[in-house]
Design an enzyme around this catalytic site. Structure first.
Site, PDB file in Angstrom:
ATOM      1  N   GLY A 108      43.836  -1.384 -14.073  1.00 23.87           N
ATOM      2  CA  GLY A 108      43.130  -2.505 -13.470  1.00 23.87           C
ATOM      3  C   GLY A 108      42.335  -2.138 -12.235  1.00 23.87           C
ATOM      4  O   GLY A 108      41.431  -2.882 -11.841  1.00 23.87           O
ATOM      5  N   LYS A 129      40.216  10.641 -10.938  1.00 26.90           N
ATOM      6  CA  LYS A 129      40.290   9.174 -10.883  1.00 26.90           C
ATOM      7  C   LYS A 129      39.313   8.651  -9.840  1.00 26.90           C
ATOM      8  O   LYS A 129      39.174   9.223  -8.753  1.00 26.90           O
ATOM      9  CB  LYS A 129      41.713   8.721 -10.525  1.00 26.90           C
ATOM     10  CG  LYS A 129      42.776   9.251 -11.487  1.00 26.90           C
ATOM     11  CD  LYS A 129      44.172   8.894 -11.009  1.00 26.90           C
ATOM     12  CE  LYS A 129      45.231   9.487 -11.916  1.00 26.90           C
ATOM     13  NZ  LYS A 129      46.602   9.173 -11.447  1.00 26.90           N
ATOM     14  N   HIS A 154      65.457   0.567  -7.092  1.00 22.53           N
ATOM     15  CA  HIS A 154      66.507  -0.133  -6.330  1.00 22.53           C
ATOM     16  C   HIS A 154      66.949   0.719  -5.142  1.00 22.53           C
ATOM     17  O   HIS A 154      67.079   0.234  -4.015  1.00 22.53           O
ATOM     18  CB  HIS A 154      67.681  -0.435  -7.271  1.00 22.53           C
ATOM     19  CG  HIS A 154      68.751  -1.254  -6.640  1.00 22.53           C
ATOM     20  ND1 HIS A 154      69.876  -1.684  -7.331  1.00 22.53           N
ATOM     21  CD2 HIS A 154      68.902  -1.744  -5.363  1.00 22.53           C
ATOM     22  CE1 HIS A 154      70.651  -2.381  -6.517  1.00 22.53           C
ATOM     23  NE2 HIS A 154      70.077  -2.430  -5.320  1.00 22.53           N
ATOM     24  N   ASP A 157      55.912   0.223  -9.928  1.00 24.19           N
ATOM     25  CA  ASP A 157      54.860   0.715 -10.819  1.00 24.19           C
ATOM     26  C   ASP A 157      55.164   2.143 -11.289  1.00 24.19           C
ATOM     27  O   ASP A 157      54.277   3.011 -11.326  1.00 24.19           O
ATOM     28  CB  ASP A 157      53.496   0.662 -10.120  1.00 24.19           C
ATOM     29  CG  ASP A 157      52.381   0.346 -11.111  1.00 24.19           C
ATOM     30  OD1 ASP A 157      52.683   0.129 -12.297  1.00 24.19           O
ATOM     31  OD2 ASP A 157      51.204   0.344 -10.707  1.00 24.19           O
ATOM     32  N   HIS A 205      65.575  -7.711 -11.113  1.00 23.79           N
ATOM     33  CA  HIS A 205      66.236  -6.422 -11.360  1.00 23.79           C
ATOM     34  C   HIS A 205      67.680  -6.622 -11.791  1.00 23.79           C
ATOM     35  O   HIS A 205      68.435  -7.390 -11.185  1.00 23.79           O
ATOM     36  CB  HIS A 205      66.195  -5.560 -10.094  1.00 23.79           C
ATOM     37  CG  HIS A 205      66.983  -4.278 -10.232  1.00 23.79           C
ATOM     38  ND1 HIS A 205      66.571  -3.240 -11.034  1.00 23.79           N
ATOM     39  CD2 HIS A 205      68.160  -3.899  -9.671  1.00 23.79           C
ATOM     40  CE1 HIS A 205      67.450  -2.253 -10.955  1.00 23.79           C
ATOM     41  NE2 HIS A 205      68.434  -2.630 -10.140  1.00 23.79           N
TER      42      HIS A 205
END
Length: 408
Positions: free
Chosen positions: A182, A208, A313, A327, A370
């Site tokens: 995106g 990129k 976590h 991500d 989570h």
């Protein structure tokens, strides 16, 4: 033993070195024939005769000792011993040389010590004009910059800084097919040459760049060099996640076999395009995404997936609720393009760590969705859904068996 040759008035004698030699008749010998050079080739009979003459000049105690030693020898060996001792004293300076024998012939040079025809041709080639045709590496000339560390071996305790001098390289675009998500688009390239092998020649890489709409959005904040600032923040964000994985792999128990790690990203400037890019090594294999930058995660089905979700976590607990790495995506243990979320941020307008930082909204969503798995329990991480949970009171320590313990 010896014999006379009547034709040339010569006689054959056995030298002490084992060679059959021709010796002139003693009557015709001149004083020159008794020079120091020829005395090294006397016969065994002459040795005995000379030794008898010298014996009268030796002290009596030496003669007595020699007589006692020689009395036990069988007939014939005494004569050989006398000759050998005389030869040894005269030629002690020759040592163990192969040419120290009393031969009248010089040793022939071993042909193995002479250079061959091939060696000669190779040497003579250097005297001629060797063809020189320089071949330039294919591809686009680029300059590569690296985010360096003050202590690379302890990355989590190291200070990062950008290298001031870029290194030259050349890359070749393999196709015009674009990849990406995106915010970015990506192209696959190969490195054809690199100074100091910062990029590995022959390896595949992904360059990129940000989509035009993303650049336009951030031009209001970074009016100059907008793309450069976006690339710098993006690379620094991945380095932050890389440092956290380094600490995680040092602290996790051995019962968690997987060690997540992020690829190293470089800053690249393409001279022909006049544009900045981020570049990292291309990883091949099954590409998987474990969670997104909003905190949504997959349902894990194996230990690898549980490890990745447990790392997110753990990053929140380890930083006491200040940072959260989301991500997570990549091939196997090799990850790329993370989002480091910082608490206290309303959105991405401040671009903390990068434009994908969704701030407290992403953290709240992660805490709500989570589900702790077996790796979370092995890390002894607390339940995020507890009403009394506050990350400020969490402290992670290491026990003696390298098993992390969480105390609240």
């Amino acid at each position: 033993m010896g014999g006379y040759h009547p034709d040339c008035q010569m006689r054959t004698v056995n030298s002490y070195a084992g060679f059959t030699e021709l010796d002139r008749n003693p009557v015709s010998l001149s004083s020159f024939s008794r020079s120091s050079r020829d005395r090294s080739r006397v016969s065994a009979e002459d040795v005995v005769h000379q030794e008898g003459q010298k014996a009268s000049l030796l002290p009596a105690w030496i003669l007595g000792k020699s007589a006692a030693a020689s009395s036990s020898l069988p007939p014939g060996e005494e004569t050989l011993n006398v000759a050998a001792s005389l030869y040894s004293s005269r030629h002690a300076h020759l040592g163990g040389r192969k040419d120290s024998i009393g031969s009248p012939f010089k040793p022939t040079l071993d042909i193995g010590y002479q250079f061959s025809a091939v060696e000669r041709n190779n040497l003579m080639r250097l005297a001629q004009s060797i063809p020189f045709i320089p071949v330039q590496p294919r591809g686009e000339p680029v300059t590569v910059y690296r985010l360096e560390e003050s202590s690379p071996n302890t990355m989590n305790n190291s200070m990062s800084s950008w290298s001031q001098r870029g290194l030259s390289a050349k890359i070749e675009f393999l196709s015009k097919e674009e990849m990406g998500g995106g915010l970015r688009r990506a192209l696959k390239v190969t490195c054809t040459w690199s100074e100091y092998d910062l990029l590995k020649p022959g390896h595949l890489y992904i360059i990129k760049s940000f989509l035009p709409e993303v650049v336009n959005t951030w031009q209001s904040i970074y009016k100059e060099e907008t793309v450069l600032h976006l690339c710098l923040r993006e690379i620094q964000q991945q380095r932050a996640a890389q440092k956290l994985t380094f600490a995680f792999n040092q602290m996790k128990p051995k019962t968690i076999p997987y060690s997540p790690r992020f690829l190293e990203v470089f800053l690249l400037y393409c001279h022909s395009a006049g544009q900045w890019f981020a570049i990292e090594e291309c990883i091949t294999g099954e590409f998987r995404k474990f969670n997104n930058n909003n905190g949504d995660e997959i349902v894990p089905t194996n230990m690898l997936e549980e490890t990745m979700l447990a790392f997110s976590h753990w990053s929140y607990e380890y930083t006491r609720g200040e940072l959260l790495v989301l991500d997570l995506q990549g091939v196997g243990e090799n990850l790329t393009d993370p989002s480091v979320i910082k608490s206290g941020e309303k959105g991405s307008h401040d671009m903390i760590f990068g434009p994908a930082n969704l701030g407290d909204d992403a953290i709240k969503n992660f805490r709500a969705k989570h589900h702790c798995n077996s790796c979370c329990r092995k890390l002894k991480l607390p339940d995020l859904k507890r009403n009394d949970y506050t990350p400020d009171s969490v402290q992670v320590t290491l026990s003696q068996d390298d098993t992390p313990e969480v105390s609240i």
